[in-house]
Design an enzyme around this catalytic site. Structure first.
Site, PDB file in Angstrom:
ATOM      1  N   HIS A 123       0.811  -1.076  -0.060  1.00  0.00           N
ATOM      2  CA  HIS A 123       0.006   0.072  -0.063  1.00  0.00           C
ATOM      3  C   HIS A 123       0.830   1.245  -0.002  1.00  0.00           C
ATOM      4  O   HIS A 123       2.079   1.207   0.560  1.00  0.00           O
ATOM      5  CB  HIS A 123      -0.963  -0.103   1.219  1.00  0.00           C
ATOM      6  CG  HIS A 123      -1.823   0.966   1.474  1.00  0.00           C
ATOM      7  ND1 HIS A 123      -1.705   2.278   1.723  1.00  0.00           N
ATOM      8  CD2 HIS A 123      -3.371   0.810   1.072  1.00  0.00           C
ATOM      9  CE1 HIS A 123      -2.747   3.042   2.000  1.00  0.00           C
ATOM     10  NE2 HIS A 123      -3.777   2.179   1.531  1.00  0.00           N
ATOM     11  N   ASP A 200       3.215  -4.212   8.227  1.00  0.00           N
ATOM     12  CA  ASP A 200       2.008  -3.454   7.837  1.00  0.00           C
ATOM     13  C   ASP A 200       0.745  -4.503   8.039  1.00  0.00           C
ATOM     14  O   ASP A 200       0.570  -5.310   7.191  1.00  0.00           O
ATOM     15  CB  ASP A 200       1.884  -2.790   6.582  1.00  0.00           C
ATOM     16  CG  ASP A 200       0.566  -2.309   6.145  1.00  0.00           C
ATOM     17  OD1 ASP A 200      -0.245  -2.422   6.830  1.00  0.00           O
ATOM     18  OD2 ASP A 200       0.517  -1.626   5.187  1.00  0.00           O
ATOM     19  N   GLN A 203      -4.367  -5.125   7.089  1.00  0.00           N
ATOM     20  CA  GLN A 203      -5.283  -6.122   6.693  1.00  0.00           C
ATOM     21  C   GLN A 203      -5.427  -7.597   7.256  1.00  0.00           C
ATOM     22  O   GLN A 203      -5.998  -8.035   6.932  1.00  0.00           O
ATOM     23  CB  GLN A 203      -5.060  -6.205   5.276  1.00  0.00           C
ATOM     24  CG  GLN A 203      -5.508  -5.000   4.414  1.00  0.00           C
ATOM     25  CD  GLN A 203      -6.842  -4.500   4.505  1.00  0.00           C
ATOM     26  OE1 GLN A 203      -7.640  -5.181   4.918  1.00  0.00           O
ATOM     27  NE2 GLN A 203      -6.977  -3.098   4.105  1.00  0.00           N
ATOM     28  N   LYS A 226     -10.312  -0.821  10.822  1.00  0.00           N
ATOM     29  CA  LYS A 226     -10.513  -2.046   9.962  1.00  0.00           C
ATOM     30  C   LYS A 226     -10.920  -2.929  10.761  1.00  0.00           C
ATOM     31  O   LYS A 226     -10.823  -4.321  10.392  1.00  0.00           O
ATOM     32  CB  LYS A 226      -9.109  -2.125   9.190  1.00  0.00           C
ATOM     33  CG  LYS A 226      -8.922  -0.947   7.988  1.00  0.00           C
ATOM     34  CD  LYS A 226      -7.690  -1.176   7.186  1.00  0.00           C
ATOM     35  CE  LYS A 226      -7.279  -0.133   6.622  1.00  0.00           C
ATOM     36  NZ  LYS A 226      -7.918   0.206   5.297  1.00  0.00           N
ATOM     37  N   CYS A 364      -4.720   2.340  -3.698  1.00  0.00           N
ATOM     38  CA  CYS A 364      -3.555   2.801  -3.042  1.00  0.00           C
ATOM     39  C   CYS A 364      -2.447   1.888  -3.310  1.00  0.00           C
ATOM     40  O   CYS A 364      -1.599   1.768  -2.355  1.00  0.00           O
ATOM     41  CB  CYS A 364      -3.803   3.220  -1.361  1.00  0.00           C
ATOM     42  SG  CYS A 364      -4.744   4.526  -1.093  1.00  0.00           S
TER      43      CYS A 364
HETATM   44  N1  PLP Z   1      -1.806  -0.585   4.541  1.00  0.00           N
HETATM   45  C1  PLP Z   1      -2.566  -1.268   4.214  1.00  0.00           C
HETATM   46  C2  PLP Z   1      -2.406  -2.883   3.611  1.00  0.00           C
HETATM   47  C3  PLP Z   1      -3.850  -0.770   3.767  1.00  0.00           C
HETATM   48  O1  PLP Z   1      -5.038  -1.687   3.327  1.00  0.00           O
HETATM   49  C4  PLP Z   1      -4.250   0.414   4.190  1.00  0.00           C
HETATM   50  C5  PLP Z   1      -5.524   1.040   4.094  1.00  0.00           C
HETATM   51  O2  PLP Z   1      -6.280   0.360   3.432  1.00  0.00           O
HETATM   52  C6  PLP Z   1      -3.182   1.098   5.082  1.00  0.00           C
HETATM   53  C7  PLP Z   1      -1.885   0.584   5.242  1.00  0.00           C
HETATM   54  C8  PLP Z   1      -3.538   2.360   5.608  1.00  0.00           C
HETATM   55  O3  PLP Z   1      -4.344   2.493   6.689  1.00  0.00           O
HETATM   56  P1  PLP Z   1      -5.020   3.830   7.556  1.00  0.00           P
HETATM   57  O4  PLP Z   1      -5.481   4.563   6.185  1.00  0.00           O
HETATM   58  O5  PLP Z   1      -5.819   3.234   8.380  1.00  0.00           O
HETATM   59  O6  PLP Z   1      -3.905   4.271   8.092  1.00  0.00           O
END
Ligand code: PLP
Length: 406
Positions: A123, A200, A203, A226, A364
């Site tokens: 992401h 990260d 998900q 999430k 993203c």
């Molecule tokens: N990393 C992953 C794999 C994501 O799917 C997301 C959001 O969809 C993020 C990071 C960013 O999360 P946040 O917008 O809650 O900071």
């Protein structure tokens, strides 16, 4: 699934009773954010109505209550991911801020020419913070390719380590492909090379039981929204020895020991990284979200979602022109797809008119889209409260929309 009381679970989420364009809402955008059960909303209301006061700042009763609520959540998060100590649990605004914190702070320990390994499926939140580091020094991103099923190329991964490698930063679960990366093995390999790993987990935490000690992750980041929790709250787990050697991320109240115009000292962990008033209301409610998920059971939720994943995938494959991106055997309930030449945006718009909420676009993850040779996909993703009937409605709508756009 036996003993999985889907009606009871659905009744915890008032928003699922909504209609969209006169049709019952079928919410399949859970990867972007999951819905919030009544108990979490009640917890937010409870703080606002009965306990609101700034934390760690007052001797008065309300302040002590609010502080207790925040610190009880910190302990709950520690248990949830099995961290060694609450000193290793830092509250942030979300996964994005957690990764930016590590980039801005750990990044100061890096030198010109140092390298960070990321993967093709990251992401933007796990790409751009590392690129921002390059504004002040030359930091090289080494990118692990993926295979046709959307899995990390293990041979390429092994070949990327050298004595300039200072960090691996990768997702536990891909938000586009659904791939569950074998992070325990990948972390062990990085450690054999003397390199720490940031995971990260945005998900992952609502689908996989995470044990940071078992994984031996050095950093693990995730977002409350999430995982059936409030917006604006996230967690950075970091190993204590790393957090101790890292400089503060932001300056302000709460993160200091003493302040003078000549010399300021830092607070102990975790407060060194929590400048300013935190979202203590959301933090209090995060505890309810964890309690809620664990009352159903993360593994049971995952089994339910997996059943939906298989059920939906089998039916989707019968639609002419269907292409699914991400076909790993180790996959969470995320389906990214395209049908024939239909544009993902048109499909999403038409599905919405039929009550089906899916995501469209690059999610993203533009570098991943480039590697797949596409601009974007439609993405359907499932959560604890989705049903086979909803999948039927989704498939029926998808057939209609696909036929219209061919
Ligand atoms: N990393 C992953 C794999 C994501 O799917 C997301 C959001 O969809 C993020 C990071 C960013 O999360 P946040 O917008 O809650 O900071």
């Amino acid at each position: 699934m036996e003993n999985y009381n889907i009606d009871e679970i659905r009744s915890d989420f008032p928003i699922l009773e909504r209609q969209v364009w006169g049709k019952p809402l079928v919410y399949l955008d859970n990867t972007a954010t999951s819905m919030t059960p009544r108990c979490v909303v009640d917890a937010i209301e409870n703080v606002y109505y009965h306990h609101k006061a700034n934390v760690h700042r007052g001797v008065h009763t309300l302040s002590q209550e609010a502080t207790d609520m925040q610190e009880t959540t910190r302990e709950r998060v520690r248990q949830f991911i099995n961290a060694r100590s609450t000193e290793e649990i830092i509250f942030t605004r979300g996964t994005t801020e957690a990764i930016n914190l590590v980039a801005a702070s750990y990044g100061q320990l890096l030198e010109n020419g140092d390298e960070i390994i990321v993967t093709t499926m990251e992401h933007h939140a796990n790409i751009v913070p590392w690129q921002l580091l390059g504004r002040n020094k030359r930091i090289i991103l080494r990118v692990v390719p993926i295979n046709a099923d959307g899995e990390i190329d293990r041979i390429a991964y092994s070949s990327l380590f050298n004595d300039r490698t200072k960090l691996v930063a990768m997702c536990h679960v891909s938000n586009v492909l659904g791939t569950v990366n074998p992070i325990k093995e990948l972390i062990a390999e990085a450690h054999q090379n003397g390199v720490p790993v940031l995971i990260d987990g945005a998900q992952a935490v609502s689908h996989i039981k995470v044990d940071v000690q078992d994984l031996d992750a050095d950093f693990y980041a995730f977002s409350a929204h999430k995982m059936y929790g409030p917006t604006g709250i996230g967690v950075l787990y970091g190993k204590k020895y790393l957090l101790e050697m890292m400089p503060p991320y932001q300056g302000g109240g709460e993160m200091i020991g003493t302040v003078s115009f000549n010399n300021t000292t830092w607070a102990d962990l975790p407060f060194k990284f929590e400048a300013g008033t935190p979202d203590f209301v959301g933090i209090a409610a995060l505890r309810q979200a964890i309690d809620y998920m664990e009352s159903i059971g993360v593994e049971r939720i995952a089994a339910h979602e997996h059943d939906l994943l298989q059920y939906a995938t089998e039916q989707m494959m019968t639609i002419p022109g269907m292409r699914i991106f991400g076909t790993s055997a180790s996959k969470c309930a995320v389906i990214s797809f395209l049908v024939g030449n239909a544009h993902h945006y048109d499909m999403g718009m038409l599905l919405d008119k039929l009550g089906i909420a899916v995501r469209t676009g690059h999610h993203c993850a533009q570098p991943l889209m480039h590697s797949l040779g596409i601009e974007g996909t439609v993405r359907a993703s499932f959560a604890a409260y989705n049903t086979r009937q909803e999948i039927d409605a989704f498939i029926a709508a998808l057939r209609r929309v696909a036929a219209m756009l061919q």
